[in-house]
Scaffold this motif. Structure first.
Motif, PDB file in Angstrom:
ATOM      1  N   UNK A   1       0.876  -1.267   0.033  1.00 40.61           N
ATOM      2  CA  UNK A   1       0.106   0.085  -0.131  1.00 40.61           C
ATOM      3  C   UNK A   1       0.996   1.389  -0.127  1.00 40.61           C
ATOM      4  N   UNK A   2       2.108   1.113   0.793  1.00 42.69           N
ATOM      5  CA  UNK A   2       2.813   2.256   1.079  1.00 42.69           C
ATOM      6  C   UNK A   2       3.636   2.832  -0.411  1.00 42.69           C
ATOM      7  N   UNK A   3       3.935   1.518  -0.855  1.00 34.75           N
ATOM      8  CA  UNK A   3       4.803   1.824  -2.126  1.00 34.75           C
ATOM      9  C   UNK A   3       3.937   2.005  -3.400  1.00 34.75           C
ATOM     10  N   UNK A   4       2.669   1.803  -3.312  1.00 31.91           N
ATOM     11  CA  UNK A   4       1.821   2.173  -4.499  1.00 31.91           C
ATOM     12  C   UNK A   4       1.278   3.721  -4.257  1.00 31.91           C
ATOM     13  N   UNK A   5       1.065   4.124  -2.856  1.00 36.87           N
ATOM     14  CA  UNK A   5       0.750   5.412  -2.663  1.00 36.87           C
ATOM     15  C   UNK A   5       1.877   6.334  -3.247  1.00 36.87           C
ATOM     16  N   UNK A   6       3.245   6.032  -3.017  1.00 39.82           N
ATOM     17  CA  UNK A   6       4.257   6.827  -3.095  1.00 39.82           C
ATOM     18  C   UNK A   6       4.216   6.776  -4.681  1.00 39.82           C
ATOM     19  N   UNK A   7       4.448   5.757  -5.193  1.00 39.10           N
ATOM     20  CA  UNK A   7       4.582   5.625  -6.686  1.00 39.10           C
ATOM     21  C   UNK A   7       3.574   6.231  -7.426  1.00 39.10           C
ATOM     22  N   UNK A   8       2.367   6.133  -6.925  1.00 38.92           N
ATOM     23  CA  UNK A   8       1.248   6.881  -7.942  1.00 38.92           C
ATOM     24  C   UNK A   8       1.358   8.585  -7.914  1.00 38.92           C
ATOM     25  N   UNK A   9       1.975   9.002  -6.677  1.00 37.70           N
ATOM     26  CA  UNK A   9       2.073  10.533  -6.536  1.00 37.70           C
ATOM     27  C   UNK A   9       3.213  10.687  -7.410  1.00 37.70           C
ATOM     28  N   UNK A  10       4.376   9.985  -7.425  1.00 38.34           N
ATOM     29  CA  UNK A  10       5.420  10.021  -8.390  1.00 38.34           C
ATOM     30  C   UNK A  10       4.975  10.389  -9.797  1.00 38.34           C
ATOM     31  N   UNK A  11       4.112   9.212 -10.074  1.00 42.04           N
ATOM     32  CA  UNK A  11       3.580   8.979 -11.441  1.00 42.04           C
ATOM     33  C   UNK A  11       2.922  10.525 -11.988  1.00 42.04           C
ATOM     34  N   UNK A  12       2.033  10.851 -10.870  1.00 43.54           N
ATOM     35  CA  UNK A  12       1.459  12.454 -11.396  1.00 43.54           C
ATOM     36  C   UNK A  12       2.368  13.422 -11.269  1.00 43.54           C
TER      37      UNK A  12
ATOM     38  N   UNK B   1      12.946  24.834   0.160  1.00 47.45           N
ATOM     39  CA  UNK B   1      12.492  23.751  -0.992  1.00 47.45           C
ATOM     40  C   UNK B   1      10.990  23.225  -0.255  1.00 47.45           C
ATOM     41  N   UNK B   2      10.115  23.136  -1.278  1.00 47.23           N
ATOM     42  CA  UNK B   2       8.768  22.706  -0.567  1.00 47.23           C
ATOM     43  C   UNK B   2       8.391  21.395  -1.659  1.00 47.23           C
ATOM     44  N   UNK B   3       8.943  20.219  -1.369  1.00 51.57           N
ATOM     45  CA  UNK B   3       8.534  18.756  -1.995  1.00 51.57           C
ATOM     46  C   UNK B   3       6.936  18.844  -1.649  1.00 51.57           C
ATOM     47  N   UNK B   4       6.213  18.078  -2.691  1.00 54.64           N
ATOM     48  CA  UNK B   4       4.816  18.026  -2.450  1.00 54.64           C
ATOM     49  C   UNK B   4       4.577  17.285  -1.320  1.00 54.64           C
ATOM     50  N   UNK B   5       5.357  16.093  -1.052  1.00 54.74           N
ATOM     51  CA  UNK B   5       5.310  15.264   0.052  1.00 54.74           C
ATOM     52  C   UNK B   5       6.590  14.847   0.600  1.00 54.74           C
ATOM     53  N   UNK B   6       6.469  14.846   1.969  1.00 55.30           N
ATOM     54  CA  UNK B   6       7.830  14.199   2.900  1.00 55.30           C
ATOM     55  C   UNK B   6       6.915  13.057   3.445  1.00 55.30           C
ATOM     56  N   UNK B   7       7.789  11.700   3.225  1.00 54.67           N
ATOM     57  CA  UNK B   7       7.508  10.559   3.822  1.00 54.67           C
ATOM     58  C   UNK B   7       8.114  10.681   5.396  1.00 54.67           C
ATOM     59  N   UNK B   8       7.243  10.803   6.345  1.00 59.38           N
ATOM     60  CA  UNK B   8       8.027  10.990   7.920  1.00 59.38           C
ATOM     61  C   UNK B   8       8.267   9.389   8.253  1.00 59.38           C
ATOM     62  N   UNK B   9       9.521   9.190   7.953  1.00 61.52           N
ATOM     63  CA  UNK B   9      10.186   7.781   8.431  1.00 61.52           C
ATOM     64  C   UNK B   9       9.931   7.770   9.910  1.00 61.52           C
ATOM     65  N   UNK B  10      10.348   8.977  10.460  1.00 62.45           N
ATOM     66  CA  UNK B  10      10.118   9.176  12.073  1.00 62.45           C
ATOM     67  C   UNK B  10       8.753   9.269  12.653  1.00 62.45           C
ATOM     68  N   UNK B  11       7.924   8.441  12.054  1.00 61.67           N
ATOM     69  CA  UNK B  11       6.597   8.515  12.325  1.00 61.67           C
ATOM     70  C   UNK B  11       6.100   8.424  13.724  1.00 61.67           C
ATOM     71  N   UNK B  12       7.210   7.781  14.659  1.00 58.00           N
ATOM     72  CA  UNK B  12       6.818   7.697  15.956  1.00 58.00           C
ATOM     73  C   UNK B  12       7.014   9.236  16.683  1.00 58.00           C
ATOM     74  N   UNK B  13       7.387  10.154  15.946  1.00 56.59           N
ATOM     75  CA  UNK B  13       7.559  11.400  16.668  1.00 56.59           C
ATOM     76  C   UNK B  13       6.516  12.300  15.850  1.00 56.59           C
TER      77      UNK B  13
ATOM     78  N   UNK C   1      15.746   7.938  -7.591  1.00 59.87           N
ATOM     79  CA  UNK C   1      14.624   8.317  -8.564  1.00 59.87           C
ATOM     80  C   UNK C   1      13.317   8.491  -8.156  1.00 59.87           C
ATOM     81  N   UNK C   2      13.000   8.265  -6.858  1.00 65.32           N
ATOM     82  CA  UNK C   2      11.680   8.301  -6.458  1.00 65.32           C
ATOM     83  C   UNK C   2      11.716   9.537  -5.219  1.00 65.32           C
ATOM     84  N   UNK C   3      12.421   9.133  -4.262  1.00 70.28           N
ATOM     85  CA  UNK C   3      12.697   9.944  -3.144  1.00 70.28           C
ATOM     86  C   UNK C   3      13.926  11.112  -3.136  1.00 70.28           C
TER      87      UNK C   3
END
Ligand SMILES: [Zn+2]
Length: 434
Positions: free
Chosen positions: A325-336, A394-406, A361-363
């Motif tokens: 799910x996570x991979x598809x979500x990220x790749x679909x944003x990238x494709x857009x 810089x303002x990327x459209x999305x930031x993946x919050x890997x530190x999601x516990x914070x 190439x994605x991040x």
């Protein structure tokens, strides 16, 4: 898109025949706790780079990857890896300083106060901590008038503690080192070890050293990341080579029992997205009564199914589903045509990137607050790591919050980025956008 990176790092579910490759790892046949061989594998990440191995560009060619497979022991119920990366490879570049985060410092100050009260420690008591890191717990003990000695194998980290006025033996914790500490300071009223249990291949050697260090009526106190929290919030990003074991009180009690010890108190603590603090003693000691918390947690673990392998197969299926799910979500944003970056270059980030097969190439980059990581790249996937200040311009459209516990802490801190229209992707427990 760089297919080579993707094909290589998306974990294969096929179990390959893996034996000692002569490349810095070996496969062990027996459970670390009970020594039994009745082990079943429930999760296979395939070959993964070391999650903590943030790398320089000039070292890309030398980078290794190692099998990452997780097993359940049917005898003692311990969850663990059996493919052991050699110590020299695994901890060669250990860069984590405990006191860097305020949350951890406060946690250990509270820890020292609680242990003093629970065990009745005073000015005549001795505390010995192994894996004492930069003195994050030694210092608070000293501050409340308790003598504390640390044992820390990483020289660059031990020296930080010494600079803070702590007494530290720069070595691995074993019976030989314990003998020298006893000669100089006597036996300990409390031995403790926090977040080190997962990193030790020879658990029995460590338990012998603890027994030797401890007075007969002393207490062994430790914190470990808690298996039930890992399952409840699907923290597959905590699973990597550096973490060889994932503990339940059920399996820990089995281990303590082998050495004539038992747990007498336990509590869940929020640190590292869910840990337990365990108080243990020799069974022969009458000093501390076994509290009802022990029976309660063991019963809760049974009802959750931590003693059944089916629980872990279900978890593994859910992990694969969440990864997809996570991979598809990220790749679909990238494709857009969206631009995507990451937040927090921790071991968690390494696991997500490798397991999802996401590269530069994605991040575009990952921001991180630790200066020693700037100019380095994520292990295996080679996403560049940059300073958090980059987000001011810089303002990327999305930031993946890997530190999601914070999550809450980060959202507050990066309010300006969000006001400019930036959004965070929270990977776990369920991928979502905020
Ligand atoms: Zn076992």
């Amino acid at each position: 898109m760089d297919c080579r990176v993707h094909n290589f790092y998306i974990a294969s579910e096929t179990t390959r025949v893996m034996t000692d490759s002569g490349q810095g790892w070996h496969h062990r046949e027996t459970c670390r706790i009970c020594g039994g061989k009745d082990l079943v594998m429930f999760l296979d990440f395939g070959y993964m780079p070391l999650a903590g191995g943030f790398i320089r560009k000039e070292d890309f060619a030398k980078e290794g990857s190692f099998p990452l497979r997780i097993y359940f022991c049917r005898t003692c119920k311990e969850v663990q890896t059996l493919d052991v990366v050699e110590k020299e490879v695994l901890f060669k570049d250990y860069r984590f300083l405990s006191s860097v985060t305020k949350t951890l410092s406060q946690h250990f100050e509270q820890y020292a106060r609680e242990a003093k009260a629970e065990l009745g420690l005073d000015g005549s008591s001795l505390v010995v901590e192994f894996g004492s890191n930069d003195g994050v717990l030694l210092r608070p003990f000293m501050d409340i008038g308790i003598k504390a000695v640390g044992v820390e194998p990483a020289a660059n980290i031990a020296v930080v503690a010494v600079r803070r006025g702590c007494t530290v033996v720069n070595d691995f914790f074993n019976e030989r080192v314990v003998e020298t500490i006893i000669k100089e300071h006597g036996k300990a009223d409390m031995v403790c070890g926090n977040n080190v249990f997962a990193h030790i291949d020879d658990m029995h050697e460590m338990m012998r050293a603890i027994k030797l260090m401890l007075k007969d009526d002393g207490a062994f106190v430790f914190e470990v990341h808690y298996l039930q929290d890992l399952l409840e919030t699907y923290q597959y990003d905590m699973i990597y080579h550096e973490h060889m074991m994932y503990h339940s009180l059920t399996a820990l009690s089995y281990l303590l029992g082998l050495f004539g010890m038992e747990a007498f108190d336990v509590k869940r603590v929020p640190i590292h997205s869910g840990s337990i603090r365990v108080y243990a003693k020799n069974k022969s000691s009458g000093k501390h009564a076994v509290k009802p918390t022990i029976g309660q947690m063991l019963a809760a673990e049974r009802s959750y199914g931590l003693d059944k392998e089916e629980t872990f197969f279900k978890f593994a299926a859910a992990v694969r589903d969440k990864r997809d799910k996570l991979r598809q979500m990220i790749l679909s944003f990238k494709a857009d045509g969206k631009r995507i970056a990451g937040y927090g270059a921790s071991g968690r980030a390494s696991v997500h990137l490798s397991f999802c097969g996401l590269g530069p190439d994605v991040i575009d980059y990952i921001v991180d607050a630790s200066p020693e990581r700037y100019g380095r790249f994520t292990p295996g996937t080679h996403v560049p790591i940059v300073k958090p200040e980059v987000l001011q311009t810089d303002t990327p459209d999305f930031m993946v919050l890997f530190a999601w516990n914070y999550e809450q802490e980060v959202l507050r801190k990066e309010d300006a980025y969000r006001k400019r229209g930036g959004k965070f992707i929270i990977p776990l427990p369920e991928p979502k956008i905020v």
